[in-house]
Design an enzyme around this catalytic site. Structure first.
Site, PDB file in Angstrom:
ATOM      1  N   ASP A  26       0.821  -1.227   0.000  1.00  0.00           N
ATOM      2  CA  ASP A  26       0.000   0.000   0.000  1.00  0.00           C
ATOM      3  C   ASP A  26       0.847   1.266   0.000  1.00  0.00           C
ATOM      4  O   ASP A  26       0.532   2.237  -0.684  1.00  0.00           O
ATOM      5  CB  ASP A  26      -1.045   0.007   1.141  1.00  0.00           C
ATOM      6  CG  ASP A  26      -0.488  -0.029   2.557  1.00  0.00           C
ATOM      7  OD1 ASP A  26       0.725  -0.270   2.737  1.00  0.00           O
ATOM      8  OD2 ASP A  26      -1.292   0.173   3.501  1.00  0.00           O
ATOM      9  N   GLY A 107      -3.532  -5.484  18.870  1.00  0.00           N
ATOM     10  CA  GLY A 107      -2.158  -5.659  18.393  1.00  0.00           C
ATOM     11  C   GLY A 107      -1.920  -6.972  17.681  1.00  0.00           C
ATOM     12  O   GLY A 107      -0.784  -7.427  17.562  1.00  0.00           O
ATOM     13  N   ALA A 108      -2.983  -7.614  17.185  1.00  0.00           N
ATOM     14  CA  ALA A 108      -2.841  -8.937  16.565  1.00  0.00           C
ATOM     15  C   ALA A 108      -2.774  -8.864  15.047  1.00  0.00           C
ATOM     16  O   ALA A 108      -2.730  -9.892  14.379  1.00  0.00           O
ATOM     17  CB  ALA A 108      -4.003  -9.830  16.987  1.00  0.00           C
ATOM     18  N   GLY A 109      -2.775  -7.657  14.492  1.00  0.00           N
ATOM     19  CA  GLY A 109      -2.730  -7.537  13.038  1.00  0.00           C
ATOM     20  C   GLY A 109      -4.113  -7.475  12.408  1.00  0.00           C
ATOM     21  O   GLY A 109      -4.260  -7.633  11.201  1.00  0.00           O
ATOM     22  N   LEU A 110      -5.166  -7.234  13.224  1.00  0.00           N
ATOM     23  CA  LEU A 110      -6.519  -7.079  12.665  1.00  0.00           C
ATOM     24  C   LEU A 110      -6.959  -5.619  12.729  1.00  0.00           C
ATOM     25  O   LEU A 110      -8.139  -5.306  12.667  1.00  0.00           O
ATOM     26  CB  LEU A 110      -7.516  -7.987  13.396  1.00  0.00           C
ATOM     27  CG  LEU A 110      -7.236  -9.486  13.267  1.00  0.00           C
ATOM     28  CD1 LEU A 110      -8.314 -10.294  13.984  1.00  0.00           C
ATOM     29  CD2 LEU A 110      -7.176  -9.913  11.796  1.00  0.00           C
ATOM     30  N   SER A 112      -6.858  -3.184  15.083  1.00  0.00           N
ATOM     31  CA  SER A 112      -7.595  -2.608  16.214  1.00  0.00           C
ATOM     32  C   SER A 112      -7.299  -1.113  16.318  1.00  0.00           C
ATOM     33  O   SER A 112      -8.167  -0.330  16.718  1.00  0.00           O
ATOM     34  CB  SER A 112      -7.223  -3.315  17.514  1.00  0.00           C
ATOM     35  OG  SER A 112      -5.822  -3.331  17.698  1.00  0.00           O
ATOM     36  N   ASP A 153      -5.503  -0.043   6.191  1.00  0.00           N
ATOM     37  CA  ASP A 153      -6.286  -0.439   7.365  1.00  0.00           C
ATOM     38  C   ASP A 153      -7.457   0.517   7.581  1.00  0.00           C
ATOM     39  O   ASP A 153      -8.592   0.096   7.797  1.00  0.00           O
ATOM     40  CB  ASP A 153      -5.401  -0.449   8.618  1.00  0.00           C
ATOM     41  CG  ASP A 153      -4.156  -1.302   8.433  1.00  0.00           C
ATOM     42  OD1 ASP A 153      -4.099  -2.065   7.450  1.00  0.00           O
ATOM     43  OD2 ASP A 153      -3.235  -1.182   9.263  1.00  0.00           O
TER      44      ASP A 153
END
Ligand code: GLA
Length: 342
Positions: A26, A107-110, A112, A153
């Site tokens: 990106d 903080g899991a890469g989704l 947040s 994101d």
């Protein structure tokens, strides 16, 4: 937000996202293919006053931020920096008291953090297009953490569409919804790894992409032949990832449109190999998760998703496969509701 909203209540909800393919593409204006997910973050506020005062369901410490905050990097607790970054960009004329709740793992890469930024911006009265909302929140993150992240994101969170993934062109910021075919589901497995090197490693990858572009021009337009002319071996591998990843995203969108899950899954495997070997953002734990998912019956493909260095992997699977992980559904983007308070 103008003072006219004072005395009302607002509730804004923004989803997290998972990226099916197109990572580290990106910020050089390439292509990505995320979907907004059916988990997200809600900000509920009673509008009024000269501070934004928020409780969190994940932290006992409240965030109390004055409207004229000018340095979000020093705000405490740490999650409140995202709020302060949005405030510094949006400059609302009135604050509010309320709470943040989330159904996303942090903080899991989704994404947040993007979900929090987008929900805060809407709750504080942002009005405009999903693209402008995403741009504002991207700048807010830059202000709050000095992080030069891309637009994926925030744009996925702002522009999601139920039942659809989003083919995003990160140069024009056009968003093309692509339906997730019946019979397929997106499975996300968390490695549990949270790595503190992530921010500096992300910036170093970005600098390597910029070094490549200084030699051969925009990576979005470059060919693998252009890439082979790059002098440095590491920069050459980084650029090869980006150029091949952009091609994989466009091909992936075609495979999904054609209902070719096996072909799409193969591209996810190739993407993982490229992120692991050329871009070097995977870890042993992520590789092991990808391999175990790839061996599971009904799974077409799996790969690390998001920035890497820990976090989650994503798999494309037949509905009902025994793949271990969360089943996440493509969801609508952020929304806001205003109510007169009684
Ligand atoms: C993070 C950034 C995004 C993107 C991904 C990698 O999630 O916030 O902009 O660069 O990493 O694809």
């Amino acid at each position: 937000m103008g003072r006219g909203r004072e005395g009302t209540r607002v509730r804004a909800t923004a989803p997290g996202r998972v990226n099916l393919i197109g990572d580290h593409s990106d910020y050089t204006g390439g292509y990505v293919f995320p979907m907004a997910v059916d988990r997200g973050t809600t900000v509920a506020l009673a509008v009024g006053g000269d501070v934004v005062d928020l409780a969190s369901d994940r932290d006992p410490e409240r965030a109390v931020i004055p409207l004229d905050v000018d340095d979000p990097t020093t705000v405490r607790p740490t999650w409140a920096r995202y709020v302060a970054g949005v405030m510094a960009e949006l400059r609302p004329a009135v604050g509010g008291v309320g709470a943040v709740t989330t159904t996303l793992p942090l903080g899991a890469g989704l994404s947040s953090s993007a979900a929090l930024e987008v929900a805060v911006a809407l709750a504080l009265g942002f009005e405009g297009s999903p693209t402008d909302l995403a741009r504002l929140c991207q700048r807010a993150e830059g202000r709050a953490f000095g992080a030069r992240t891309g637009i994926m994101d925030q744009l996925a969170s702002a522009a999601g569409q139920a039942g659809h993934c989003l083919l995003i062109d990160c140069t024009s910021l056009s968003v093309t919804p692509v339906a997730l075919p019946e019979g397929l589901e997106v499975v996300v497995a968390d490695s549990g790894e949270r790595r503190s090197v992530a921010a500096s490693a992300y910036e170093s990858r970005r600098l390597q992409c910029e070094a490549a572009e200084a030699e051969i021009g925009p990576l979005r337009l470059a060919t693998t032949e252009d890439v082979s002319r790059l002098a440095g071996e590491v920069v050459r591998r980084r650029a090869r990832h980006v150029v091949t990843e952009n091609a994989r995203v466009l091909e992936f969108a075609e495979r999904i449109r054609a209902g070719d899950a096996a072909g799409a899954g193969q591209l996810m495997r190739e993407s993982h190999a490229s992120l692991r070997d050329d871009f070097e953002v995977s870890t042993a734990a992520l590789d092991a998760l990808v391999e175990s998912l790839a061996r599971t019956p009904g799974v077409h493909g799996a790969r690390v998703t998001g920035a890497g260095f820990g976090g989650c992997v994503v798999a494309l699977a037949e509905t009902g496969s025994p793949a271990a992980g969360w089943r996440l559904r493509p969801a609508d983007g952020a929304r806001v509701e205003w109510q007169e308070s009684r």
